[in-house]
Design a protein around this motif. Structure first.
Motif, mmCIF file in Angstrom:
data_model
loop_
_atom_site.group_PDB
_atom_site.id
_atom_site.type_symbol
_atom_site.label_atom_id
_atom_site.label_comp_id
_atom_site.label_asym_id
_atom_site.label_seq_id
_atom_site.Cartn_x
_atom_site.Cartn_y
_atom_site.Cartn_z
ATOM 1 N N PHE A 1 37.844 63.739 -18.112
ATOM 2 C CA PHE A 1 38.729 62.577 -18.109
ATOM 3 C C PHE A 1 38.435 61.730 -16.886
ATOM 4 C CE2 PHE A 1 42.636 60.887 -16.158
ATOM 5 C CZ PHE A 1 42.883 59.871 -17.055
ATOM 6 N N ILE B 1 42.248 48.963 -5.383
ATOM 7 C CA ILE B 1 42.861 49.999 -6.201
ATOM 8 C C ILE B 1 44.347 50.136 -5.829
ATOM 9 C CG2 ILE B 1 42.843 52.444 -6.808
ATOM 10 C CD1 ILE B 1 40.435 50.893 -7.815
ATOM 11 N N CYS C 1 34.020 53.734 -15.004
ATOM 12 C CA CYS C 1 35.360 54.269 -15.234
ATOM 13 C C CYS C 1 36.240 53.283 -15.989
ATOM 14 C CB CYS C 1 36.033 54.631 -13.913
ATOM 15 S SG CYS C 1 35.322 56.077 -13.135
ATOM 16 N N ASN D 1 45.630 50.080 -12.682
ATOM 17 C CA ASN D 1 44.222 49.912 -12.321
ATOM 18 C C ASN D 1 43.355 49.855 -13.568
ATOM 19 O OD1 ASN D 1 44.251 50.201 -9.292
ATOM 20 N ND2 ASN D 1 45.307 52.084 -9.882
ATOM 21 N N GLU E 1 41.362 61.652 -7.693
ATOM 22 C CA GLU E 1 40.319 62.645 -7.981
ATOM 23 C C GLU E 1 39.523 62.308 -9.239
ATOM 24 O OE1 GLU E 1 39.346 65.107 -6.103
ATOM 25 O OE2 GLU E 1 40.870 64.654 -4.582
ATOM 26 N N THR E 2 40.181 61.694 -10.218
ATOM 27 C CA THR E 2 39.505 61.466 -11.497
ATOM 28 C C THR E 2 38.803 60.109 -11.567
ATOM 29 O OG1 THR E 2 41.613 60.705 -12.408
ATOM 30 C CG2 THR E 2 40.975 62.975 -12.877
ATOM 31 N N HIS E 3 39.218 59.167 -10.754
ATOM 32 C CA HIS E 3 38.624 57.840 -10.840
ATOM 33 C C HIS E 3 38.083 57.346 -9.491
ATOM 34 C CE1 HIS E 3 41.086 57.933 -14.483
ATOM 35 N NE2 HIS E 3 40.371 56.946 -14.949
ATOM 36 N N PRO F 1 35.175 59.657 -7.605
ATOM 37 C CA PRO F 1 33.876 59.577 -8.278
ATOM 38 C C PRO F 1 33.239 58.187 -8.185
ATOM 39 C CG PRO F 1 35.494 60.629 -9.715
ATOM 40 C CD PRO F 1 36.231 60.137 -8.507
ATOM 41 N N LEU F 2 34.063 57.147 -8.370
ATOM 42 C CA LEU F 2 33.515 55.792 -8.313
ATOM 43 C C LEU F 2 32.994 55.478 -6.919
ATOM 44 C CD1 LEU F 2 35.865 53.487 -10.390
ATOM 45 C CD2 LEU F 2 33.409 53.789 -10.658
ATOM 46 N N ILE G 1 43.072 69.309 -8.271
ATOM 47 C CA ILE G 1 43.326 69.329 -9.716
ATOM 48 C C ILE G 1 43.173 70.732 -10.286
ATOM 49 C CG2 ILE G 1 42.470 68.488 -11.947
ATOM 50 C CD1 ILE G 1 42.149 65.801 -10.789
ATOM 51 N N ARG H 1 31.833 57.572 -4.752
ATOM 52 C CA ARG H 1 30.567 58.301 -4.579
ATOM 53 C C ARG H 1 29.421 57.567 -5.255
ATOM 54 N NH1 ARG H 1 29.594 63.018 -1.380
ATOM 55 N NH2 ARG H 1 31.664 63.837 -0.932
ATOM 56 N N MET H 2 29.691 57.062 -6.431
ATOM 57 C CA MET H 2 28.613 56.445 -7.205
ATOM 58 C C MET H 2 28.279 55.053 -6.706
ATOM 59 S SD MET H 2 29.053 57.620 -11.150
ATOM 60 C CE MET H 2 30.807 57.631 -11.383
ATOM 61 N N GLN H 3 29.294 54.307 -6.232
ATOM 62 C CA GLN H 3 29.073 52.906 -5.873
ATOM 63 C C GLN H 3 29.003 52.670 -4.380
ATOM 64 O OE1 GLN H 3 31.369 50.865 -9.655
ATOM 65 N NE2 GLN H 3 32.410 50.892 -7.691
ATOM 66 N N CYS I 1 35.737 59.099 -15.995
ATOM 67 C CA CYS I 1 34.599 58.203 -16.142
ATOM 68 C C CYS I 1 33.796 58.551 -17.387
ATOM 69 C CB CYS I 1 33.763 58.242 -14.878
ATOM 70 S SG CYS I 1 34.726 57.709 -13.437
ATOM 71 N N LEU J 1 34.605 50.577 -3.162
ATOM 72 C CA LEU J 1 35.590 50.443 -4.230
ATOM 73 C C LEU J 1 36.734 49.609 -3.695
ATOM 74 C CD1 LEU J 1 36.309 51.388 -7.074
ATOM 75 C CD2 LEU J 1 37.377 53.400 -6.071
ATOM 76 N N GLY J 2 37.150 48.612 -4.435
ATOM 77 C CA GLY J 2 38.166 47.718 -3.892
ATOM 78 C C GLY J 2 39.347 47.496 -4.801
ATOM 79 N N LEU K 1 29.152 65.399 -7.987
ATOM 80 C CA LEU K 1 28.949 64.215 -7.158
ATOM 81 C C LEU K 1 29.005 64.552 -5.673
ATOM 82 C CD1 LEU K 1 31.152 61.596 -9.046
ATOM 83 C CD2 LEU K 1 28.668 61.570 -8.828
#
Lengths: 268, 424
Positions: free
Chosen positions: A26, B103, A179, A149, B87-89, B92-93, A219, B95-97, A28, B100-101, A249
């Protein structure tokens, strides 16, 4: 539309290697695996896909009824395995997808031969002495965060991005698109994930199973990892020196090492 | 610049003493700005452990530096739901990008208070690209969140209103359909020696149409029919139609003279709708009398398009009733009678002006009587069912050129089977 297109399936790696299916959880989409995919692809045939409703899947195939239960997500896993005619594949499921993997294995035992559960939790809500870590109110707060968001999702852009896996450039310019999910779909996935209780399904797991957990994970805390480990006979538990809920990651090398060791030990 | 005029060569030098204050401000900046900036600053290690936090954010949260630095993780400052989202969004974002702004999350204060915030984070990397720490700015979004909640609430209310409106519309559509059906015979009756067929085209499901027809047995070999069109549409037209139907049915039982029937109807309408709200209709009303295998038709028209007869031998003729006036509109109105004999295989067609006033072709011309006549000529000889069937197809073919309700009623004695004419 084919399952290939519907679930935005991507296959890479060594064609002669054992097939490892990476299943995002859940939040991304298959991009969650981008830091571990190249290393795994050196040894294995790697299959990636997006659940219907996530990433660049075909949004028009999404049905609230189907994706309101974990079985719906497990069916996606099974249908991807069928589409590629996989046998004895390793299904690596992150977070809620670790449990979707368990259900998929039960539904398609010939196709799925072993499981890797990354930060699994069979039940997120505290109940009768079981500690999942959350209350129902916490889940409502999460739903509120989802409403606040959109992460770049927009109703006008979605049809352009989604279901257009052939044109990746469409999505690349959009920040946060990994995401970005239709809020209505994300809400259903969130409820399904965090209100699910699959504890009773763990005992039925008879295939080789690796459980990966992080030292610090809000979690899926250590008690939950220990619970899953105890509930699946013969399972192997590896605690990664990592924090957060996404070791693929935050600690990609350690994650790859653990998966590679497990899969290599399965033999051919 | 003119020095002699006492102008300033540097900003702030115009007033004695300001210059010193200005440089004091500048020199003071870095640390002071960090600590007391109008937003929260916070730096964490990659695992989320808070390494640095500014006084503004500590003040908002009611926490001391000692409680936080090295002891808490960023997600510890969030509500549990916010932590799940993080933790879910978020993580991860990021880390990948690497960035992040904007939020929206909620932070928890020491006293249990909640602070809606907007968060922007960037990952600081070493020269060789290794992520080192996460820098985060935190904006107080209390007002913004209240505004957004108001928008969300308004959107939900609008969605609910739309759902309700759709449900109401559906209920209304059903009610109108029931009302419309009540103004027409459920099915045409079986009348010995007479074939009959009908069709009703509804222009809009959201409006009760103003066309009507009926066919019913009187006594012995006699039956009666009428077909007409009331002014206007909607509920008032429906009420008017109901009155007309009942009046015509009652009066024809009493007196079978079609002209007399229309006079009764005319009186009733003018009596009922007086003053500045006249209500009227056009109508053809008549009586059929069977004699052997033929049918005598006597009808009268009040302002209605002429009936059309398709003869068994292929001829087509209008039963003109020129001079017939609108019913219910004028004092001393005149209605025009006409009669004919229908032989086996002849068909009498009654219709409303939706048919003849449909717009056709690129120039959107009226379909008209001539076109109808030649269409019928191609059909003749044809029995009532075949005529209505062909005209129904014709109406469909008009597409959006047909914007009015249209009623069709066709009546005739069956063709003699030995003539080889097919009746339907």
């Amino acid at each position: 539309m084919s399952i290939h297109r519907r679930n935005n399936i991507r296959v890479t790696g060594r064609t002669s290697g054992r097939t490892v299916v990476l299943v995002h959880g859940f939040g991304c989409d298959q991009n969650m695996w981008r830091l571990v995919e190249p290393a795994l692809a050196q040894d294995f045939r790697v299959v990636l896909f997006d659940y219907v409703g996530a990433g660049r899947s075909d949004l028009s195939a999404w049905q609230e009824e189907r994706y309101s239960s974990l079985e719906g997500y497990a069916r996606d896993v099974v249908e991807v395995c069928e589409e590629l005619d996989l046998r004895d594949a390793v299904v690596v499921g992150h977070s809620v997808s670790a449990m979707a993997g368990v259900l998929a294995r039960a539904a398609a035992p010939d196709r799925i031969g072993s499981l890797v559960m990354v930060c699994p939790s069979p039940c997120y809500i505290d109940e009768d002495g079981y500690r999942g870590g959350f209350s129902a109110e916490d889940i409502d707060e999460l739903l509120e965060s989802l409403e606040s968001n959109y992460l770049g999702w927009s109703a006008t852009m979605a049809p352009v991005i989604m279901g257009n896996p052939d044109r990746p450039e469409l999505g690349e310019e959009l920040t946060n698109s990994f995401c970005a999910t239709d809020p209505d779909i994300a809400r259903v996935f969130a409820r399904t994930t965090f209100l699910s209780d699959s504890r009773k399904d763990l005992a039925g797991v008879t295939v080789p199973t690796l459980i990966l957990e992080c030292e610090q994970d809000v979690i899926a805390p250590p008690e939950v990892g220990a619970y899953v480990h105890a509930a699946i006979p013969g399972s192997e538990l590896v605690t990664l020196n990592a924090t957060g809920h996404c070791p693929q990651l935050s600690a990609p090398e350690a994650t790859v090492t653990a998966i590679r060791a497990f899969v290599s030990a399965l033999g051919r | 610049m003119n020095r002699g005029a006492g102008g300033s060569e540097e900003p702030g030098t115009g007033v004695p003493g300001t210059r010193a204050a200005f440089s004091a401000l500048l020199e003071d900046s870095a640390e002071e700005l960090y600590e007391s900036a109008p937003c929260g600053y916070l730096s964490t290690l990659m695992d989320g452990t808070i390494a640095k936090i500014n006084a503004t954010l500590l003040g908002w949260l009611g926490l001391s530096r000692d409680e936080v630095v090295g002891r808490m993780r960023f997600s510890d400052l969030l509500t549990v739901g916010g932590r799940l989202y993080h933790e879910t969004h978020f993580a991860p974002l990021l880390r990948m990008q690497g960035r992040l702004g904007g939020i929206a999350l909620e932070m928890k204060g020491a006293s249990g208070s909640r602070l809606p915030v907007l968060i922007t984070s960037t990952v600081k990397k070493s020269d060789d690209g290794e992520p080192l720490l996460i820098r985060t700015t935190v904006f107080d979004a209390t007002d913004r969140r209240a505004y957004e909640k108001e928008l969300l609430r308004a959107r939900r209310a609008a969605e609910e209103a739309r759902r309700q409106a759709e449900a109401d519309r559906e209920a209304l559509r059903e009610a109108l359909a029931v009302l419309q059906r009540s103004l027409l015979p459920a099915a045409l009756p079986d009348i010995p020696g007479v074939e009959a067929a009908c069709h009703y085209h509804t222009a809009s499901p959201m409006e009760v149409g103003g066309d009507f027809y009926d066919l019913f047995a009187l006594d012995g070999d006699r039956s009666a029919f009428f077909l007409g069109d009331v002014c206007g549409k909607g509920p008032q037209a429906a009420a008017l139609t109901s009155l007309i139907r009942h009046t015509l049915r009652a009066t024809v039982l009493h007196d079978s003279d079609p002209v007399a029937n229309l006079h009764v109807l005319d009186t009733v309408l003018r009596d009922r709708y007086t003053g500045d709200d006249p209500r009227y209709c056009t109508v053809v009303s008549g009586v059929l009398e069977r004699a052997g295998d033929t049918v005598e038709v006597r009808l009268a028209s009040g302002g209605h398009p002429p009936a059309l007869v398709l003869r068994a031998d292929g001829r087509v003729e209008y039963l003109w009733t020129r001079g017939g006036m609108l019913v219910g509109a004028l004092p001393e109105a005149e209605f025009v009678p006409v009669g004919t004999t229908l032989h086996p295989g002849d068909t009498l067609l009654l219709y409303t002006d939706g048919l003849t006033e449909a717009r056709t072709g690129p120039d959107r011309e009226l379909y008209g009587y001539e076109a109808l006549e030649s269409f019928a000529a191609d059909l003749a000889p044809s029995g009532p069912h075949r005529v209505v069937h062909a005209l129904t197809d014709l109406l469909k073919g008009f597409g959006d050129g047909l914007d009015d309700d249209t009623a069709l009623l066709a009546i005739g004695p069956p063709a003699r089977t030995d003539t080889g004419f097919r009746t339907s």
